[in-house]
Design a protein around this motif. Structure first.
Motif, PDB file in Angstrom:
ATOM      1  N   ARG A   1      17.243  14.844  46.671  1.00 23.12           N
ATOM      2  CA  ARG A   1      17.023  16.195  47.178  1.00 23.12           C
ATOM      3  C   ARG A   1      18.151  16.639  48.108  1.00 23.12           C
ATOM      4  O   ARG A   1      18.588  17.800  48.082  1.00 23.12           O
ATOM      5  CB  ARG A   1      15.679  16.277  47.916  1.00 23.12           C
ATOM      6  CG  ARG A   1      14.452  15.913  47.099  1.00 23.12           C
ATOM      7  CD  ARG A   1      14.343  16.668  45.802  1.00 23.12           C
ATOM      8  NE  ARG A   1      14.226  18.111  45.985  1.00 23.12           N
ATOM      9  CZ  ARG A   1      14.166  18.990  45.012  1.00 23.12           C
ATOM     10  NH1 ARG A   1      14.266  18.575  43.743  1.00 23.12           N
ATOM     11  NH2 ARG A   1      14.035  20.286  45.263  1.00 23.12           N
ATOM     12  N   ASP A   2      18.636  15.714  48.926  1.00 22.14           N
ATOM     13  CA  ASP A   2      19.738  16.053  49.841  1.00 22.14           C
ATOM     14  C   ASP A   2      21.000  16.426  49.075  1.00 22.14           C
ATOM     15  O   ASP A   2      21.695  17.398  49.423  1.00 22.14           O
ATOM     16  CB  ASP A   2      20.022  14.883  50.781  1.00 22.14           C
ATOM     17  CG  ASP A   2      18.923  14.687  51.827  1.00 22.14           C
ATOM     18  OD1 ASP A   2      18.109  15.605  52.000  1.00 22.14           O
ATOM     19  OD2 ASP A   2      18.880  13.606  52.450  1.00 22.14           O
TER      20      ASP A   2
ATOM     21  N   ALA B   1      20.592  19.748  47.383  1.00 21.93           N
ATOM     22  CA  ALA B   1      20.699  20.829  48.368  1.00 21.93           C
ATOM     23  C   ALA B   1      22.159  21.073  48.742  1.00 21.93           C
ATOM     24  O   ALA B   1      22.595  22.235  48.915  1.00 21.93           O
ATOM     25  CB  ALA B   1      19.884  20.476  49.611  1.00 21.93           C
ATOM     26  N   GLU B   2      22.939  19.998  48.858  1.00 18.33           N
ATOM     27  CA  GLU B   2      24.355  20.138  49.183  1.00 18.33           C
ATOM     28  C   GLU B   2      25.098  20.856  48.061  1.00 18.33           C
ATOM     29  O   GLU B   2      25.929  21.748  48.306  1.00 18.33           O
ATOM     30  CB  GLU B   2      24.985  18.774  49.442  1.00 18.33           C
ATOM     31  CG  GLU B   2      26.446  18.851  49.870  1.00 18.33           C
ATOM     32  CD  GLU B   2      27.062  17.482  50.112  1.00 18.33           C
ATOM     33  OE1 GLU B   2      28.108  17.417  50.775  1.00 18.33           O
ATOM     34  OE2 GLU B   2      26.505  16.478  49.608  1.00 18.33           O
ATOM     35  N   ILE B   3      24.799  20.476  46.826  1.00 17.76           N
ATOM     36  CA  ILE B   3      25.431  21.134  45.677  1.00 17.76           C
ATOM     37  C   ILE B   3      25.104  22.625  45.669  1.00 17.76           C
ATOM     38  O   ILE B   3      25.982  23.479  45.460  1.00 17.76           O
ATOM     39  CB  ILE B   3      24.977  20.472  44.359  1.00 17.76           C
ATOM     40  CG1 ILE B   3      25.580  19.072  44.224  1.00 17.76           C
ATOM     41  CG2 ILE B   3      25.364  21.333  43.158  1.00 17.76           C
ATOM     42  CD1 ILE B   3      25.080  18.289  43.025  1.00 17.76           C
ATOM     43  N   LYS B   4      23.837  22.969  45.897  1.00 21.33           N
ATOM     44  CA  LYS B   4      23.423  24.373  45.884  1.00 21.33           C
ATOM     45  C   LYS B   4      24.140  25.167  46.970  1.00 21.33           C
ATOM     46  O   LYS B   4      24.609  26.303  46.734  1.00 21.33           O
ATOM     47  CB  LYS B   4      21.910  24.459  46.084  1.00 21.33           C
ATOM     48  CG  LYS B   4      21.382  25.885  46.008  1.00 21.33           C
ATOM     49  CD  LYS B   4      19.856  25.909  46.125  1.00 21.33           C
ATOM     50  CE  LYS B   4      19.347  27.338  46.040  1.00 21.33           C
ATOM     51  NZ  LYS B   4      17.859  27.403  46.152  1.00 21.33           N
TER      52      LYS B   4
ATOM     53  N   GLU C   1      18.339  20.414  35.753  1.00 18.63           N
ATOM     54  CA  GLU C   1      17.363  19.539  35.106  1.00 18.63           C
ATOM     55  C   GLU C   1      17.062  18.315  35.958  1.00 18.63           C
ATOM     56  O   GLU C   1      15.933  17.815  35.971  1.00 18.63           O
ATOM     57  CB  GLU C   1      17.884  19.118  33.728  1.00 18.63           C
ATOM     58  CG  GLU C   1      17.867  20.259  32.709  1.00 18.63           C
ATOM     59  CD  GLU C   1      18.499  19.853  31.383  1.00 18.63           C
ATOM     60  OE1 GLU C   1      19.120  18.758  31.324  1.00 18.63           O
ATOM     61  OE2 GLU C   1      18.382  20.633  30.411  1.00 18.63           O
ATOM     62  N   PHE C   2      18.070  17.825  36.691  1.00 21.79           N
ATOM     63  CA  PHE C   2      17.833  16.722  37.621  1.00 21.79           C
ATOM     64  C   PHE C   2      16.746  17.114  38.629  1.00 21.79           C
ATOM     65  O   PHE C   2      15.865  16.329  38.954  1.00 21.79           O
ATOM     66  CB  PHE C   2      19.110  16.360  38.385  1.00 21.79           C
ATOM     67  CG  PHE C   2      20.163  15.669  37.559  1.00 21.79           C
ATOM     68  CD1 PHE C   2      19.829  14.988  36.406  1.00 21.79           C
ATOM     69  CD2 PHE C   2      21.503  15.702  37.943  1.00 21.79           C
ATOM     70  CE1 PHE C   2      20.803  14.347  35.645  1.00 21.79           C
ATOM     71  CE2 PHE C   2      22.477  15.064  37.202  1.00 21.79           C
ATOM     72  CZ  PHE C   2      22.130  14.387  36.049  1.00 21.79           C
ATOM     73  N   GLY C   3      16.851  18.340  39.116  1.00 20.59           N
ATOM     74  CA  GLY C   3      15.885  18.811  40.099  1.00 20.59           C
ATOM     75  C   GLY C   3      14.477  18.874  39.543  1.00 20.59           C
ATOM     76  O   GLY C   3      13.525  18.404  40.167  1.00 20.59           O
TER      77      GLY C   3
END
Length: 294
Positions: free
Chosen positions: A60-61, A64-67, A93-95
């Motif tokens: 998740r971290d 979030a960094e990628i986003k 899709e990973f999310g």
């Protein structure tokens, strides 16, 4: 010609996205494998639960960094940013995948917790009803146990036990037949193996009482020394596969022997035993039983 500082920074942000993406491809597979290990039926080691939660937080971290980086590139640095639609789809899709797997994982843990609570409530009710409700969970086994207590002098068997305890069909009427309760405790896999291999007779009982714990009952047609019964179980535990099991035996000659805090005594004794140990629970204050177990 040197690159514009903003362009160089945009490229460094792009490299961070790619680095996180490459790492996520590996971590998500590990996460998926761990989640599939967790089922309602099987025991889940605590270290696996911890690993799943830590991996999920890491995933998740990184997502979030990628986003956050993508939003920055699409805004201030959009003139230097070229979207990779295939990569973006994979990241999305990973999310979805990890969120669904984690939700299922937490749901299974809630199921296990509810099952544990139900068993504790059943145990509490059983303690108020009597020993046979404590020793076996199955209603059918409880009934068989009570029936065996009532008709100790009326049972007859077709063949000796596979455990190897010699008994005869011709039982003198003056002989007092008796029961042996037993408990085997160890790892879940070992107990499952024992359960699949032990074969008892019609009036004998064996039950997977809890994860890593078997409860059973053997009905004897003639007097059999507790030492002989103990030796049989010791031979079982000497097998390489079963050498770390604990074995507790409780000889019963009368329903009166079940009076008092027998179940609590059995649990306490079992907890204090060493791996590979077989012990017969003694009744020093009851002369009839002490003669039988010495």
């Amino acid at each position: 010609m040197s690159k514009d500082p903003m362009q160089r920074y945009a490229e460094s942000l792009e490299k961070t996205i790619q680095h996180n993406y490459s790492h996520l491809k590996e971590v998500v597979e590990d996460f998926k494998g761990l989640c599939l290990v967790v089922t309602p039926e099987k025991h889940t080691p605590q270290d696996i639960i911890v690993d799943i939660r830590e991996l999920y937080k890491e995933i998740r971290d990184r997502l979030a960094e990628i986003k956050a980086i993508q939003q920055l590139l699409q805004g201030k640095y959009r003139m230097y940013y070229r979207r990779d639609s295939l990569r973006d789809k994979a990241i999305m899709e990973f999310g979805f995948l990890t969120k669904n797997l984690y939700s299922k994982f937490e749901y299974i843990l809630l199921q296990k917790q509810a099952l544990t609570q139900k068993r504790e409530e059943e145990t509490s009710r059983a303690q108020q009803k009597g020993f046979h409700f404590q020793w076996f969970r199955s209603r059918e086994n409880q009934i068989i146990f009570v029936r065996n207590l009532r008709i100790l002098n009326e049972l007859d068997y077709e063949a000796p036990s596979d455990l190897g305890i010699e008994e005869r069909r011709e039982v003198p009427q003056e002989k007092i037949r008796h029961l042996t309760l037993f408990c085997l405790k160890g790892t879940v896999s070992t107990i499952d193996e024992v359960y699949s291999r032990i074969r008892l007779r019609e009036h004998d009982i064996i039950e997977q009482y809890a994860q890593g714990e078997l409860h059973g009952l053997i009905t004897h047609l003639r007097e059999v020394s507790p030492v002989d019964v103990e030796n049989v179980f010791q031979r079982i535990l000497k097998s390489g596969d079963f050498s770390k099991l604990k074995g507790l035996l409780i000889p019963i000659r009368s329903p009166k022997d079940l009076e008092g805090p027998l179940f609590d005594s059995a649990k306490k004794t079992l907890d204090e035993m060493e791996e590979g140990e077989v012990k017969t629970l003694r009744f020093p204050k009851n002369p009839e039983i002490s003669d039988f177990t010495d």
